[in-house]
Design a protein around this motif. Sequence first.
Motif, PDB file in Angstrom:
ATOM      1  N   HIS A  69       0.825  -1.206   0.000  1.00  0.00           N
ATOM      2  CA  HIS A  69       0.000   0.000   0.000  1.00  0.00           C
ATOM      3  C   HIS A  69       0.864   1.262   0.000  1.00  0.00           C
ATOM      4  CE1 HIS A  69      -3.407   2.645   0.984  1.00  0.00           C
ATOM      5  NE2 HIS A  69      -2.477   3.313   1.657  1.00  0.00           N
ATOM      6  N   ILE A  70       1.844   1.288   0.873  1.00  0.00           N
ATOM      7  CA  ILE A  70       2.734   2.450   0.965  1.00  0.00           C
ATOM      8  C   ILE A  70       3.468   2.655  -0.358  1.00  0.00           C
ATOM      9  CG2 ILE A  70       4.816   3.359   2.087  1.00  0.00           C
ATOM     10  CD1 ILE A  70       3.800   1.860   4.664  1.00  0.00           C
ATOM     11  N   GLY A  71       3.969   1.584  -0.935  1.00  0.00           N
ATOM     12  CA  GLY A  71       4.675   1.682  -2.206  1.00  0.00           C
ATOM     13  C   GLY A  71       3.788   2.201  -3.332  1.00  0.00           C
ATOM     14  N   ILE A  72       2.564   1.707  -3.389  1.00  0.00           N
ATOM     15  CA  ILE A  72       1.626   2.164  -4.419  1.00  0.00           C
ATOM     16  C   ILE A  72       1.326   3.648  -4.230  1.00  0.00           C
ATOM     17  CG2 ILE A  72      -0.751   1.938  -5.260  1.00  0.00           C
ATOM     18  CD1 ILE A  72      -0.433  -1.126  -4.570  1.00  0.00           C
ATOM     19  N   ASP A  73       1.082   4.045  -2.986  1.00  0.00           N
ATOM     20  CA  ASP A  73       0.840   5.476  -2.716  1.00  0.00           C
ATOM     21  C   ASP A  73       2.006   6.333  -3.200  1.00  0.00           C
ATOM     22  OD1 ASP A  73      -1.654   5.170  -1.604  1.00  0.00           O
ATOM     23  OD2 ASP A  73      -1.091   5.916   0.379  1.00  0.00           O
ATOM     24  N   THR A  99       4.231   5.668  -5.443  1.00  0.00           N
ATOM     25  CA  THR A  99       4.314   5.619  -6.899  1.00  0.00           C
ATOM     26  C   THR A  99       3.418   6.680  -7.532  1.00  0.00           C
ATOM     27  OG1 THR A  99       4.798   3.263  -6.839  1.00  0.00           O
ATOM     28  CG2 THR A  99       3.987   4.143  -8.926  1.00  0.00           C
ATOM     29  N   PHE A 100       2.246   6.885  -6.958  1.00  0.00           N
ATOM     30  CA  PHE A 100       1.285   7.842  -7.510  1.00  0.00           C
ATOM     31  C   PHE A 100       1.402   9.231  -6.896  1.00  0.00           C
ATOM     32  CE2 PHE A 100      -0.637   3.760  -8.653  1.00  0.00           C
ATOM     33  CZ  PHE A 100      -0.723   3.960 -10.016  1.00  0.00           C
ATOM     34  N   GLY A 101       2.440   9.455  -6.096  1.00  0.00           N
ATOM     35  CA  GLY A 101       2.705  10.800  -5.583  1.00  0.00           C
ATOM     36  C   GLY A 101       2.035  11.149  -4.275  1.00  0.00           C
ATOM     37  N   TYR A 102       1.452  10.169  -3.599  1.00  0.00           N
ATOM     38  CA  TYR A 102       0.845  10.437  -2.296  1.00  0.00           C
ATOM     39  C   TYR A 102       1.909  10.248  -1.231  1.00  0.00           C
ATOM     40  CZ  TYR A 102      -3.540  10.405  -4.753  1.00  0.00           C
ATOM     41  OH  TYR A 102      -4.553  10.695  -5.623  1.00  0.00           O
ATOM     42  N   GLY A 103       2.466  11.370  -0.811  1.00  0.00           N
ATOM     43  CA  GLY A 103       3.556  11.331   0.144  1.00  0.00           C
ATOM     44  C   GLY A 103       3.090  11.585   1.561  1.00  0.00           C
ATOM     45  N   LEU A 104       4.053  11.695   2.443  1.00  0.00           N
ATOM     46  CA  LEU A 104       3.773  12.018   3.840  1.00  0.00           C
ATOM     47  C   LEU A 104       3.226  13.435   3.914  1.00  0.00           C
ATOM     48  CD1 LEU A 104       6.923  10.402   5.451  1.00  0.00           C
ATOM     49  CD2 LEU A 104       4.611   9.454   5.267  1.00  0.00           C
ATOM     50  N   LYS A 105       2.321  13.664   4.839  1.00  0.00           N
ATOM     51  CA  LYS A 105       1.567  14.916   4.890  1.00  0.00           C
ATOM     52  C   LYS A 105       2.195  15.955   5.813  1.00  0.00           C
ATOM     53  CE  LYS A 105      -1.451  12.665   2.493  1.00  0.00           C
ATOM     54  NZ  LYS A 105      -1.200  12.567   1.095  1.00  0.00           N
ATOM     55  N   TYR A 106       2.010  17.208   5.394  1.00  0.00           N
ATOM     56  CA  TYR A 106       2.338  18.350   6.250  1.00  0.00           C
ATOM     57  C   TYR A 106       1.056  18.828   6.923  1.00  0.00           C
ATOM     58  CZ  TYR A 106       6.878  18.602   3.983  1.00  0.00           C
ATOM     59  OH  TYR A 106       8.139  18.306   3.532  1.00  0.00           O
ATOM     60  N   ARG A 107       1.211  19.589   7.996  1.00  0.00           N
ATOM     61  CA  ARG A 107       0.062  20.085   8.749  1.00  0.00           C
ATOM     62  C   ARG A 107      -0.758  21.108   7.972  1.00  0.00           C
ATOM     63  NH1 ARG A 107       2.281  21.532  14.587  1.00  0.00           N
ATOM     64  NH2 ARG A 107       0.775  20.129  15.491  1.00  0.00           N
ATOM     65  N   ALA A 108      -0.249  21.600   6.863  1.00  0.00           N
ATOM     66  CA  ALA A 108      -0.965  22.603   6.059  1.00  0.00           C
ATOM     67  C   ALA A 108      -2.240  22.025   5.454  1.00  0.00           C
ATOM     68  CB  ALA A 108      -0.059  23.144   4.961  1.00  0.00           C
ATOM     69  N   GLY A 109      -2.334  20.716   5.344  1.00  0.00           N
ATOM     70  CA  GLY A 109      -3.525  20.093   4.787  1.00  0.00           C
ATOM     71  C   GLY A 109      -3.171  18.824   4.049  1.00  0.00           C
ATOM     72  N   PHE A 110      -4.189  18.041   3.741  1.00  0.00           N
ATOM     73  CA  PHE A 110      -3.998  16.729   3.136  1.00  0.00           C
ATOM     74  C   PHE A 110      -3.202  16.788   1.839  1.00  0.00           C
ATOM     75  CE2 PHE A 110      -5.241  13.195   0.395  1.00  0.00           C
ATOM     76  CZ  PHE A 110      -4.992  12.123   1.234  1.00  0.00           C
ATOM     77  N   GLY A 111      -3.409  17.812   1.043  1.00  0.00           N
ATOM     78  CA  GLY A 111      -2.772  17.903  -0.260  1.00  0.00           C
ATOM     79  C   GLY A 111      -1.311  18.285  -0.243  1.00  0.00           C
ATOM     80  N   PHE A 112      -0.780  18.672   0.907  1.00  0.00           N
ATOM     81  CA  PHE A 112       0.612  19.115   0.994  1.00  0.00           C
ATOM     82  C   PHE A 112       1.475  17.969   1.496  1.00  0.00           C
ATOM     83  CE2 PHE A 112      -2.005  22.873   1.285  1.00  0.00           C
ATOM     84  CZ  PHE A 112      -1.410  23.686   0.334  1.00  0.00           C
ATOM     85  N   THR A 113       2.303  17.415   0.583  1.00  0.00           N
ATOM     86  CA  THR A 113       3.088  16.231   0.915  1.00  0.00           C
ATOM     87  C   THR A 113       4.571  16.449   0.626  1.00  0.00           C
ATOM     88  OG1 THR A 113       3.179  15.057  -1.209  1.00  0.00           O
ATOM     89  CG2 THR A 113       1.110  14.912   0.021  1.00  0.00           C
ATOM     90  N   HIS A 114       5.368  15.542   1.099  1.00  0.00           N
ATOM     91  CA  HIS A 114       6.808  15.629   0.853  1.00  0.00           C
ATOM     92  C   HIS A 114       7.136  15.399  -0.623  1.00  0.00           C
ATOM     93  CE1 HIS A 114       6.961  11.199   0.889  1.00  0.00           C
ATOM     94  NE2 HIS A 114       8.237  11.267   0.552  1.00  0.00           N
ATOM     95  N   LEU A 115       6.186  14.876  -1.385  1.00  0.00           N
ATOM     96  CA  LEU A 115       6.383  14.675  -2.814  1.00  0.00           C
ATOM     97  C   LEU A 115       5.777  15.804  -3.643  1.00  0.00           C
ATOM     98  CD1 LEU A 115       5.716  10.831  -3.045  1.00  0.00           C
ATOM     99  CD2 LEU A 115       7.913  12.022  -3.082  1.00  0.00           C
ATOM    100  N   GLY A 116       5.284  16.839  -2.986  1.00  0.00           N
ATOM    101  CA  GLY A 116       4.683  17.977  -3.682  1.00  0.00           C
ATOM    102  C   GLY A 116       3.215  18.101  -3.328  1.00  0.00           C
ATOM    103  N   VAL A 117       2.567  19.053  -3.973  1.00  0.00           N
ATOM    104  CA  VAL A 117       1.154  19.312  -3.722  1.00  0.00           C
ATOM    105  C   VAL A 117       0.322  18.370  -4.590  1.00  0.00           C
ATOM    106  CG1 VAL A 117      -0.681  21.046  -3.788  1.00  0.00           C
ATOM    107  CG2 VAL A 117       1.643  21.717  -3.180  1.00  0.00           C
TER     108      VAL A 117
END
Length: 141
Positions: free
Chosen positions: A102-106, A108-126
């Motif tokens: 699951h983590i690997g698939i996420d 792969t599709f750009g769903y990274g670890l989240k910042y407190r700014a909101g769900f869409g802000f991740t270590h892999l970009g917005v």
Amino acid sequence: MSAAETPGAVRGTPRLLLRLEGAALALAAILGYRATGEGWGLFALLILAPDLSMLGYLAGPAPGAMLYNAAHTTLAPAAIGALGLALGSALPVALALIWLAHIGIDRTFGYGLKYRAGFGFTHLGVIGKPHDDGAGKPVPD
């Protein structure tokens, strides 16, 4: 907040490498799961289970990010898998491999670890936003 303002968001070749690393993790976990002999019904049932952590966002972005990140790092599944291997028990290993897939698939599709700014802000970009520098100039992916 633009992609350029997202703290720690990775872009360019490192972002591509992290996504490829996610694909490698997913593939290895799926192949490892196959070797456990557990049924694919269990895999199908649990592959999205880590996303239940998104319910933390009902309490706000900070607790949501904390819970989501806890469920989307490799630390817990690696520990569970190692424990299963040490005990000679296939089920914990299989559960860990589903979680890692699951983590690997996420990733792969750009769903990274989240910042407190909101769900869409991740270590892999917005997520879901074109990448720009805040002034409308594209930033290379």
